[in-house]
Every structure is written in C-alpha cells, then in structure tokens.
Design a protein around this motif. Structure first.
Motif, PDB file in Angstrom:
ATOM      1  N   ASP A   1       0.851  -1.191   0.000  1.00  0.00           N
ATOM      2  CA  ASP A   1       0.000   0.000   0.000  1.00  0.00           C
ATOM      3  C   ASP A   1       0.887   1.242   0.000  1.00  0.00           C
ATOM      4  O   ASP A   1       1.790   1.377   0.832  1.00  0.00           O
ATOM      5  CB  ASP A   1      -0.899  -0.015   1.242  1.00  0.00           C
ATOM      6  CG  ASP A   1      -2.070   0.946   1.141  1.00  0.00           C
ATOM      7  OD1 ASP A   1      -1.871   2.085   0.685  1.00  0.00           O
ATOM      8  OD2 ASP A   1      -3.187   0.558   1.522  1.00  0.00           O
TER       9      ASP A   1
ATOM     10  N   ARG B   1       0.240   4.042   1.072  1.00  0.00           N
ATOM     11  CA  ARG B   1       0.092   4.805   2.308  1.00  0.00           C
ATOM     12  C   ARG B   1       1.106   4.391   3.371  1.00  0.00           C
ATOM     13  O   ARG B   1       1.231   5.071   4.395  1.00  0.00           O
ATOM     14  CB  ARG B   1      -1.323   4.636   2.865  1.00  0.00           C
ATOM     15  CG  ARG B   1      -2.382   5.466   2.127  1.00  0.00           C
ATOM     16  CD  ARG B   1      -3.760   5.172   2.668  1.00  0.00           C
ATOM     17  NE  ARG B   1      -4.763   6.134   2.225  1.00  0.00           N
ATOM     18  CZ  ARG B   1      -6.059   6.020   2.476  1.00  0.00           C
ATOM     19  NH1 ARG B   1      -6.516   4.984   3.173  1.00  0.00           N
ATOM     20  NH2 ARG B   1      -6.908   6.936   2.047  1.00  0.00           N
TER      21      ARG B   1
ATOM     22  N   GLY C   1       4.182   7.157   4.443  1.00  0.00           N
ATOM     23  CA  GLY C   1       3.688   8.431   4.920  1.00  0.00           C
ATOM     24  C   GLY C   1       4.690   9.162   5.782  1.00  0.00           C
ATOM     25  O   GLY C   1       5.710   8.617   6.222  1.00  0.00           O
TER      26      GLY C   1
ATOM     27  N   SER D   1       3.746   9.675   0.557  1.00  0.00           N
ATOM     28  CA  SER D   1       2.422   9.441  -0.005  1.00  0.00           C
ATOM     29  C   SER D   1       1.318  10.146   0.773  1.00  0.00           C
ATOM     30  O   SER D   1       0.357  10.649   0.186  1.00  0.00           O
ATOM     31  CB  SER D   1       2.139   7.938  -0.027  1.00  0.00           C
ATOM     32  OG  SER D   1       2.265   7.390   1.283  1.00  0.00           O
ATOM     33  N   VAL D   2       1.415  10.148   2.087  1.00  0.00           N
ATOM     34  CA  VAL D   2       0.390  10.712   2.958  1.00  0.00           C
ATOM     35  C   VAL D   2       1.101  11.462   4.076  1.00  0.00           C
ATOM     36  O   VAL D   2       2.191  11.059   4.499  1.00  0.00           O
ATOM     37  CB  VAL D   2      -0.545   9.606   3.511  1.00  0.00           C
ATOM     38  CG1 VAL D   2       0.234   8.565   4.290  1.00  0.00           C
ATOM     39  CG2 VAL D   2      -1.647  10.174   4.387  1.00  0.00           C
TER      40      VAL D   2
ATOM     41  N   GLU E   1      -1.343  12.921   0.148  1.00  0.00           N
ATOM     42  CA  GLU E   1      -2.694  12.818   0.695  1.00  0.00           C
ATOM     43  C   GLU E   1      -2.691  13.348   2.125  1.00  0.00           C
ATOM     44  O   GLU E   1      -1.875  12.923   2.944  1.00  0.00           O
ATOM     45  CB  GLU E   1      -3.157  11.365   0.685  1.00  0.00           C
ATOM     46  CG  GLU E   1      -4.532  11.161   1.284  1.00  0.00           C
ATOM     47  CD  GLU E   1      -4.953   9.707   1.366  1.00  0.00           C
ATOM     48  OE1 GLU E   1      -6.101   9.452   1.779  1.00  0.00           O
ATOM     49  OE2 GLU E   1      -4.130   8.818   1.016  1.00  0.00           O
TER      50      GLU E   1
ATOM     51  N   MET F   1      -3.785  13.670   5.971  1.00  0.00           N
ATOM     52  CA  MET F   1      -4.359  12.840   7.036  1.00  0.00           C
ATOM     53  C   MET F   1      -4.552  13.758   8.239  1.00  0.00           C
ATOM     54  O   MET F   1      -3.590  14.208   8.847  1.00  0.00           O
ATOM     55  CB  MET F   1      -3.404  11.693   7.380  1.00  0.00           C
ATOM     56  CG  MET F   1      -3.885  10.753   8.471  1.00  0.00           C
ATOM     57  SD  MET F   1      -2.608   9.486   8.796  1.00  0.00           S
ATOM     58  CE  MET F   1      -3.502   8.363   9.861  1.00  0.00           C
TER      59      MET F   1
ATOM     60  N   SER G   1      -2.676   1.597  11.717  1.00  0.00           N
ATOM     61  CA  SER G   1      -2.078   2.829  11.217  1.00  0.00           C
ATOM     62  C   SER G   1      -0.858   3.103  12.089  1.00  0.00           C
ATOM     63  O   SER G   1      -0.984   3.583  13.213  1.00  0.00           O
ATOM     64  CB  SER G   1      -3.072   3.991  11.300  1.00  0.00           C
ATOM     65  OG  SER G   1      -2.455   5.205  10.918  1.00  0.00           O
TER      66      SER G   1
ATOM     67  N   ASP H   1       1.246   5.363  12.661  1.00  0.00           N
ATOM     68  CA  ASP H   1       1.378   6.738  12.207  1.00  0.00           C
ATOM     69  C   ASP H   1       2.376   7.591  12.977  1.00  0.00           C
ATOM     70  O   ASP H   1       2.407   8.813  12.813  1.00  0.00           O
ATOM     71  CB  ASP H   1       0.010   7.427  12.115  1.00  0.00           C
ATOM     72  CG  ASP H   1      -0.884   7.187  13.310  1.00  0.00           C
ATOM     73  OD1 ASP H   1      -0.396   7.306  14.442  1.00  0.00           O
ATOM     74  OD2 ASP H   1      -2.074   6.874  13.102  1.00  0.00           O
TER      75      ASP H   1
ATOM     76  N   VAL I   1      -1.498   2.092   6.910  1.00  0.00           N
ATOM     77  CA  VAL I   1      -0.930   3.439   6.884  1.00  0.00           C
ATOM     78  C   VAL I   1       0.295   3.430   7.781  1.00  0.00           C
ATOM     79  O   VAL I   1       0.310   2.741   8.803  1.00  0.00           O
ATOM     80  CB  VAL I   1      -1.931   4.502   7.410  1.00  0.00           C
ATOM     81  CG1 VAL I   1      -1.330   5.904   7.325  1.00  0.00           C
ATOM     82  CG2 VAL I   1      -3.250   4.449   6.657  1.00  0.00           C
TER      83      VAL I   1
ATOM     84  N   CYS J   1       3.403   6.468   9.085  1.00  0.00           N
ATOM     85  CA  CYS J   1       3.926   7.831   8.968  1.00  0.00           C
ATOM     86  C   CYS J   1       5.216   7.950   9.764  1.00  0.00           C
ATOM     87  O   CYS J   1       5.202   7.819  10.993  1.00  0.00           O
ATOM     88  CB  CYS J   1       2.922   8.859   9.498  1.00  0.00           C
ATOM     89  SG  CYS J   1       1.319   8.834   8.670  1.00  0.00           S
TER      90      CYS J   1
END
Length: 503
Positions: free
Chosen positions: A18, A20, A23, A64-65, A120, A122, A289, A291, A345, A347
C-alpha cells in the motif's frame, strides 16, 4: 561469517504494498512548520511562503500521505485559529511543546502545501480538550461541498471545492499521561466511538483511526487496545501504533535490532484486534495505522524544553542522524512491508527538522539526512506485491533482544513489469555473503545492488557543510546463473537488490 540463504517465490504472497505505508508527519513542533515547510521571505519560498526546496525534497522522498497537525500538539489545538486572514488569527500557548503558536500556518495553508507536494492529507481531531462538536465542525469545513455555514466559510477563504480528506485520526496518544486531556481507555473509547459515528453521518466515505498505545512499553499496552476497540471496532478502520528507538544509551547492537521489537509490537496489536473482533462476532479485520515511528534521541527532549521559556518555533529535537540510524530506519521499513496485509498506513515522524529526514536552516539551504535515502529508495522501488521471505543465516547476541538474526529481508514483486526488489539489512559488524534462489521467478537479470553502509564510518552524518557524506552507493551487480545469484552484504548495511526481466 557463514553464508545466508534466501528463496524468493511469487507463491509466498503477503499483500500489495500500500502506498500509504510511505507516509510522513507534519506537526506544529519546533521548526517542522515554521522554518521547515513554511518560511515566507526565504529565497526559495513561493508567494504563499511555502519553501520550494523542501517541497522538492518531499517529492523526492516519495511521501504518499502526511499526518497533520499533531501529535501532542493537536490535543489542545483549536482548528478555527488556523483559517481566515492571517492577520486576524490569535496567538496561543501550545502546552504540548511549551511554545507560542502564531497560527500563521493553519489548515488552509497545509491543504495548499499538501496539494503542491502531491501528498494525501491525514487530519487529526482534538479529542483531548474538545470533542464531537468540534470534530464535526472541522469535517464540515473540509469535506462538505457548500451551502452550510462552515463549508461556505471555507469557500470564502478561497477553497471553492471541498478538500475531500479521507483519513482522520480520532485524537492522539490518549493513553499517555503527558497528553493534554489524557483519558482512561473507557473514557477515550466511548468518546472516540461517538465521534466516529457522528463523523460518518456527515461523510460515510472517510476512514478513521482510533488511538492505540503510544508504545509497546506502556503499562496499559494491549489492555488499552482491547478496551478501546470494544467501544470502537464497528466504527473505525484502523488502530494506531507509535514507536521510537533511542540510540542514546550506546547499545548499538540492540539499536540495530530495533525491528525485532517493532515486529513483535505489530504481531501483538493484530492479535489483540482480532481477539476483540472475534468477541464481537466481527468478520472485518482491522488494520494498523503505524502513524508515528522513527529513530529518536528522546533523552535530549526534556533538556530542550526546560532550558527556555515560551518562544516561537524553537529548534527542538533536531537530531543529526548517523549512518547506523539510516540502517535502522531501512530495517523498520522492511518490517512495515513484511506486514503489508495488516499495516494500512504508516507515517515516519517527522518530515522537516524535528527528528526528520529533511533538515533546513532558516534563510539557508535544505539537505537530506542519512535516513532520507533508505526511505526514498524503498518508496520508489517497493511497488507491487510483498512476498514473504524466510532467510536463514548467522545470528548475533544483543542485550535487549537476546539472539537475533543478522539478516532481515523482504521482497516486492511487480507483476505488471516483472521487476523484483529485494530489501536486505545486515545488522552485524561483519560482511555477510547471501545466496539468492530466484528460480520461482525465471528469466530475471540483476539490475543493481545499492547500499547505505555504516561499517567503516558508523557515526557519519550529513550536515549543511557536508550534505553528501552519507549517500547510497552502487556495488558490483551480481550475476544470475540458473536462477541463482550471490551477493556480499557489507557490514552494518541496508541494501536494495533490483532484478528485471532479461531481454
């Protein structure tokens, strides 16, 4: 050092990689925003104050995010402060990082920056000092087409079309006593469920992230996830996970094995989520996620906060990353990819200056830190389907994790182009010969062997004066003979092996 063995077979599929997963994170912390992505008057700044040199590096990094605006910052943030004419915006005390927030950069500026960067957005909502109403107001402002007070306010501010934000975090690290508005798992779970239910009434297309533990070492870990998900499972799409690895204690062998801990963290969160899903008779599997993740010299943070008063955009945790740190970051990316079936996801925290792959000087240049390179190359070449790999080979002893494999790997196969990318980290202090069995993918030839190695200069860093000291370099391209190839992985190195269909 004995040879390691690795077999690549397209039948051993995990999941598509993916985008995402690649990120990043922009928080109102230190100089991530002010002096990082935004600096009016800088030689590279556009008319909106966005640093074009940082935008260029963000695109090169392959992000990407991007998660915004926090982080701890969001738990006392009023999103309305960051919209409308900049001259009318209030100055506030930011309790998370003991700074004065000017609100010169806010929601609308971030959305403009995200569009320019090609990422993208978030968004995180404040569930620390605020709640359902404020989250609904923010969603209406960003995503409703028009004809209501807040959507028309967005249009008045210059954004005629809705921003269409698809990813939303329901607060941040609410398990942490350091968080403004810290809550128990039951308190947070109930609030998150009510917020999620109401937000999806406005826009059922959005995806929501419930707060998981802010670290595997938290005393409430797993119990927190179980309780929160019992409230939120049917309303959310992800449970978050955060982790940082601190090199400050000098235990380099354990630091290089940090991915062992991340792997266990993911496995345990998945097990907990699946337990709750089974208990609630839910067929849908939640994803994680991840993140916030990175290498972070966390022990330096408190002294940074204690030595100053309330100021604007101070230099805060601007860590200089070493060649060893780059190898660790590359290994953490391997772990995220290996769990592509459950990581939706991820990050890296953060993008600019604050524990970041991109560093800048106010009024001066921007440059790539050592950790920039494994991220950028992984984001560029990890396209297609992640394949499960089970390398065999030497091990070494660590104080923190016991006996660990010297080699960590993952492979990604692009079925459309036929290309194969093998990512491999050698955690040991010795070169490791690796024998590859590629007979499951016949007709490949080796295209390149790229490495970021720390063996000869482990403490090397990239600086403004010497921004290219730690960079990827190409090694001898291996020969594929009868579906087999052999390579030498340098000591303490991250490696990318690329194979393409033979002409």
């Amino acid at each position: 050092m004995p040879n390691a063995q690795l077999t690549i077979d397209p039948a051993f599929r995990v999941a598509p990689a993916d985008r995402r997963i690649f990120g990043s994170f922009v928080e109102h912390m230190g100089r991530c925003v002010y002096g990082g992505v935004y600096e009016p008057g800088h030689p590279s700044a556009d008319r909106r104050g966005l640093r074009r040199d940082v935008l260029d590096l963000t695109r090169e990094l392959g992000v990407s995010v991007v998660r915004y605006p926090g982080g701890n910052f969001v738990s006392s943030y009023r999103w309305e402060d960051g919209v409308g004419p900049a001259g009318d915006r209030p100055r506030r005390l930011d309790l998370a990082w003991k700074t004065i927030e000017t609100n010169e950069f806010g929601l609308d500026e971030f959305m403009t920056w995200a569009s320019e960067a090609g990422v993208e957005p978030m968004m995180a909502v404040n569930l620390g000092t605020r709640g359902v109403t404020e989250a609904l107001d923010l969603l209406e402002y960003t995503n409703h087409p028009g004809g209501t007070q807040l959507s028309d306010l967005r249009r008045k501010h210059g954004a005629e079309q809705p921003y269409g934000v698809r990813l939303w975090c329901l607060g941040n690290e609410m398990d942490g006593p350091w968080q403004v508005g810290h809550k128990t798992a039951d308190e947070y779970g109930r609030l998150a469920a009510e917020t999620a239910r109401a937000m999806k009434m406005i826009d059922p297309s959005i995806s929501l992230v419930a707060c998981g533990s802010s670290g595997r070492g938290m005393p409430t870990f797993a119990a927190w996830e179980a309780t929160v998900l019992e409230h939120t499972y049917e309303h959310v799409d992800y449970i978050s996970a955060h982790t940082y690895y601190d090199p400050s204690d000098g235990d380099r062998a354990s630091l290089l094995a940090s991915a062992v801990d991340m792997d266990a963290f993911i496995t345990e969160v998945v097990a907990t989520a699946d337990y709750v899903g089974a208990k609630l008779r839910q067929k849908r599997k939640l994803k994680i996620s991840f993140d916030e993740w990175n290498v972070w010299y966390q022990s330096r943070l408190q002294s940074d906060l204690d030595r100053r008063g309330w100021v604007e955009a101070p230099a805060l945790i601007e860590d200089d990353y070493t060649a060893v740190d780059a190898v660790v970051v590359g290994d953490l990316l391997i772990t995220l990819l290996r769990h592509a079936d459950r990581i939706g996801v991820a990050c890296q925290a953060q993008l600019a200056n604050v524990i970041a792959p991109i560093r800048t000087r106010n009024g001066g240049p921007a440059w790539r830190q050592s950790i920039f390179h494994p991220f950028a190359l992984t984001a560029r070449y990890a396209r297609g389907t992640v394949l499960r790999t089970e390398p065999t080979g030497p091990t070494y002893e660590t104080r923190r994790y016991g006996d660990v494999p010297a080699l960590d790997t993952v492979a990604v196969h692009d079925e459309e182009t036929g290309e194969l990318a093998v990512f491999a980290v050698n955690r040991s202090s010795q070169d490791v010969p690796l024998d590859l069995d590629l007979r499951g993918l016949p007709g490949l030839r080796a295209e390149a062997h790229t490495t970021v190695a720390a063996g000869t200069d482990p403490d090397a860093t990239n600086t403004e004066a010497d921004p290219e000291r730690v960079t990827p370099r190409d090694l001898t391209t291996p020969t594929v003979d009868g579906g087999r190839a052999s390579v030498l992985l340098p000591a303490t190195s991250w490696n990318l092996l690329r194979f393409v269909p033979a002409p």
